[in-house]
Design an enzyme around this catalytic site. Structure first.
Site, PDB file in Angstrom:
ATOM      1  CB  SER A 177      -1.075  -0.269   0.910  1.00 18.38           C
ATOM      2  OG  SER A 177      -2.156   0.708   0.968  1.00 18.38           O
ATOM      3  CG  ASP A 428      -5.740  -3.157  -4.469  1.00 17.67           C
ATOM      4  OD1 ASP A 428      -7.111  -2.790  -3.058  1.00 17.67           O
ATOM      5  OD2 ASP A 428      -4.885  -3.387  -3.947  1.00 17.67           O
ATOM      6  CG  HIS A 453      -4.413  -3.438  -0.278  1.00 25.25           C
ATOM      7  ND1 HIS A 453      -4.080  -2.654  -1.735  1.00 25.25           N
ATOM      8  CD2 HIS A 453      -4.117  -2.528   1.145  1.00 25.25           C
ATOM      9  CE1 HIS A 453      -4.039  -1.762  -0.785  1.00 25.25           C
ATOM     10  NE2 HIS A 453      -3.879  -1.283   0.601  1.00 25.25           N
TER      11      HIS A 453
END
Length: 493
Positions: A177, A428, A453
Site C-alpha cells: 500500500s 484491489d 490488497h
C-alpha cells in the site's frame, strides 16, 4: 476519498546477543501471533529497538532528534553477509504491519535473511515531538515521505555499520500500500542503500492525471457486481433511499435505529453517513480475501460474497432496502457479534492512524478519485481540487501540493530505474493507480487476478488462489537474483 473524505490505505521480526550489543539500546523481546494455513497460531519473535533519528535530514538549523522504533529478527539470518529484508513502514503502528506481513517471515529461512520492520515517523511510537507532534504546523513540517525515506536510509547504514556480519548484507525493501509506494521510491532514490524492492499494491501512478480518476470506484463496483446478482444495484439504489428518508425527522430516526448508530443521526450528519458507507464498501473490496482474516476488521472468507447475500433485491422499498444495507454493513463492523453499536467516525482498525494519513493527503499524497453514478455504484462525485484544497485549509491551515509527488518521484517516467517488482491484485481498487504492466526486464509487474490488497504479503493460507502462490514464487526468484547481483558490487561503506 469519497465526498472529499481522505481514505486511509489500509494501506504490510529473535535477535542475538551480538545484535543487543551492537545496536546500543535495551532489547525488548516480543511475540506477535498470526495464523498458519491450518488455522494454528504462528509465533513471530522479534526485538523492539529505537534509533535516534534527526528530525530534519535536509536542513541544518533543526538539530534535534527523536526515537524511531523498529523491530528486528535474525533467527534465520546468515551472519556472514546474509540479506536484510527491510519493511518500509506506513501509516500506523509498525507491530500491526509486522503481524500482517507473513510473507517476509515465511521466506526468511530460505533466504537466510534478517528481518527489519521500520516505523514511519509521526506514526505509532515514532513521534518527533512526542505528544506535541501534531500540535502545530511547525512541528508537522517534517512529516513528509522524503524525510521518512531518509530515516530508512540512515537506519540501514547504522545497522550495517554496527551489526557484526551485516556490512556486506544486501538490503531489499518490502512494503504494501503506502508502504509499497515507499519501497518503490526507496529503490529509486537510494539505489546505493537497497538492491531491490517489492512494491505490493502500490498506487504510485494515482497522482495528478496519471490514471483515470474513476478507476478506483469502478474496481470496487466490479467486485460487488461479480459477487452476487442485484448486489451493486442495491448499493446504487441505497443513496436515493437515504436521501429520501433523511429529509424528515422520522426518517433520520429510522436510519439511526436501523443502522444501530451509537449517536442519533442529525441532518448535518447525512453527508458524512453516506461517506462512511462508501468507505465501508471500499474497505470490503480491499480486504476481499479468500479466507477468514482480521486486517481492517474481523471478517469471513470472501466477505463481499457474504455481504451480497443480503443485497439480492435492488427494487425493494426504501425502508426494506436500507434494512438489508444494514445487514450487509453489519458483516463488516460486527461479524463477531460483539459490537453494541456502529460508530460512523471509524471504518478501520485503530492500528491505522487516520489523523496522520489525513495530514499527508492534505500535503503530498493528493490522489484524485471520482465517480459518475452510472458506471459505478456510488453517488456522482466529480474530482474537485478546489473543494479538496478548501477542506485541507479548513482542517489543517495549509494547502496541498498536487504536483509535488510526480515532480519528486518521476510520475510515469521511471524507466531509468531498476530492480522493482510491482504486484497488484485484480480485486484491489488501489490497482487503478498501480504499475500493472512491466516496463523493462528489471521493472516487473505481477498481476494477481483473485488478489485483494497486498494479498501476496500476507501469511500463506491453504485457501490462497494459485495466482498468489505463483506471485510469491516469482517474487522470491527476483529477490535471489538481486542478492546474487549484489555479491559482485563493491561495498560502499
Amino acid at each position: 476519498m469519497a465526498v472529499h473524505v481522505k481514505l486511509p490505505f489500509t494501506v504490510i521480526t529473535i535477535a542475538t546477543a551480538a545484535l543487543a550489543l551492537a545496536l546500543g539500546s535495551s532489547p525488548q523481546p516480543r511475540t506477535l501471533a498470526a495464523r498458519s494455513d491450518s488455522g494454528r497460531p504462528v509465533r513471530f519473535d522479534y526485538e523492539t529497538r529505537y534509533y535516534r533519528q534527526k528530525i530534519d535530514h535536509f536542513g541544518f538549523a533543526e538539530d534535534a532528534t527523536f526515537n524511531q522504533r523498529y523491530l528486528i529478527a535474525d533467527k534465520h539470518w546468515n551472519h556472514n553477509g546474509g540479506p536484510i529484508l527491510f519493511y518500509t513502514g506506513n501509516e500506523g503502528d509498525i507491530t500491526w504491519f509486522c503481524n500482517n506481513t507473513g510473507f517476509m517471515w515465511e521466506i526468511s529461512k530460505e533466504l537466510e535473511a534478517m528481518l527489519v520492520f521500520a516505523e514511519h515517523r509521526y506514526y505509532g511510537e515514532s513521534l518527533p515531538f512526542g505528544s506535541k507532534s501534531f500540535s502545530n504546523l511547525k512541528n508537522l513540517n517534517y512529516f513528509t515521505s522524503e524525510q521518512a525515506l531518509a530515516d530508512f536510509a540512515v537506519l540501514i547504514r547504522n545497522l550495517k555499520q554496527t551489526i557484526p556480519g551485516a556490512r556486506t548484507s544486501p538490503v531489499i525493501a518490502v512494503g504494501g500500500s503506502y508502504g509499497g509506494m515507499l519501497a518503490a521510491w526507496f529503490r529509486m532514490k537510494y539505489p546505493n542503500i537497497v538492491v531491490g524492492a517489492l512494491a505490493a499494491s502500490a498506487p504510485i501512478w494515482l497522482f495528478e492525471n496519471l490514471s483515470p480518476c474513476e478507476g478506483f470506484y469502478n474496481i470496487v463496483t466490479n467486485d460487488f457486481l461479480k459477487s452476487g446478482k442485484g448486489c451493486s444495484e442495491s448499493i446504487k439504489n441505497s443513496w436515493d433511499a437515504i436521501n429520501k428518508l433523511s429529509s424528515t425527522a422520522e426518517g433520520l430516526t429510522f436510519l439511526s435505529h436501523t443502522f444501530h448508530l451509537c449517536s442519533p443521526l442529525q441532518a448535518t450528519d447525512v453527508v458524512f453517513f453516506k461517506s462512511w458507507l462508501s468507505n465501508t464498501w471500499v474497505n470490503l473490496a480491499m480486504v476481499d480475501y479468500p479466507y477468514k482474516a482480521n486486517f481492517l476488521q474481523p471478517l469471513p472468507a470472501w466477505p463481499i460474497k457474504v455481504v451480497c447475500t443480503f443485497l439480492k433485491n435492488p427494487s425493494l422499498p426504501a425502508e426494506s432496502l436500507l434494512q438489508n444495507i444494514f445487514k450487509a454493513v453489519n458483516i463488516y463492523y460486527n461479524y463477531t457479534g460483539n459490537v453494541a453499536c456502529l460508530n460512523i467516525s471509524q471504518t478501520a482498525t485503530s492500528s491505522l492512524d487516520d489523523r496522520g494519513w489525513d495530514y499527508q493527503t492534505c500535503t503530498e499524497m493528493v490522489m484524485p478519485s471520482c465517480s459518475d453514478g452510472i458506471n459505478d455504484m456510488f453517488e456522482p462525485m466529480p474530482w474537485d481540487l478546489q473543494s479538496y484544497s478548501d477542506n485541507c485549509k479548513k482542517d489543517w491551515g495549509l494547502l496541498p501540493r498536487p504536483q509535488w509527488m510526480t515532480t519528486v518521484y518521476g510520475g510515469k517516467n521511471i524507466s531509468s530505474h531498476s530492480n522493482i517488482v510491482f504486484s497488484n491484485g485484480g480485486l484491489d481498487p488501489w490497482a487503478s493507480g498501480g504499475v500493472t504492466k512491466s516496463i523493462s526486464d528489471t521493472l516487473i509487474a505481477i498481476l494477481i487476478p483473485e488478489g485483494a490488497h497486498h494479498l501476496d504479503l500476507r501469511l500463506s493460507n491453504k485457501e490462497d488462489p494459485v495466482s498468489v502462490q505463483k506471485a510469491r514464487t516469482l517474487e522470491v526468484k527476483y529477490f535471489k537474483k538481486w542478492i546474487e547481483q549484489a555479491k559482485t558490487e563493491p561495498v560502499l561503506w
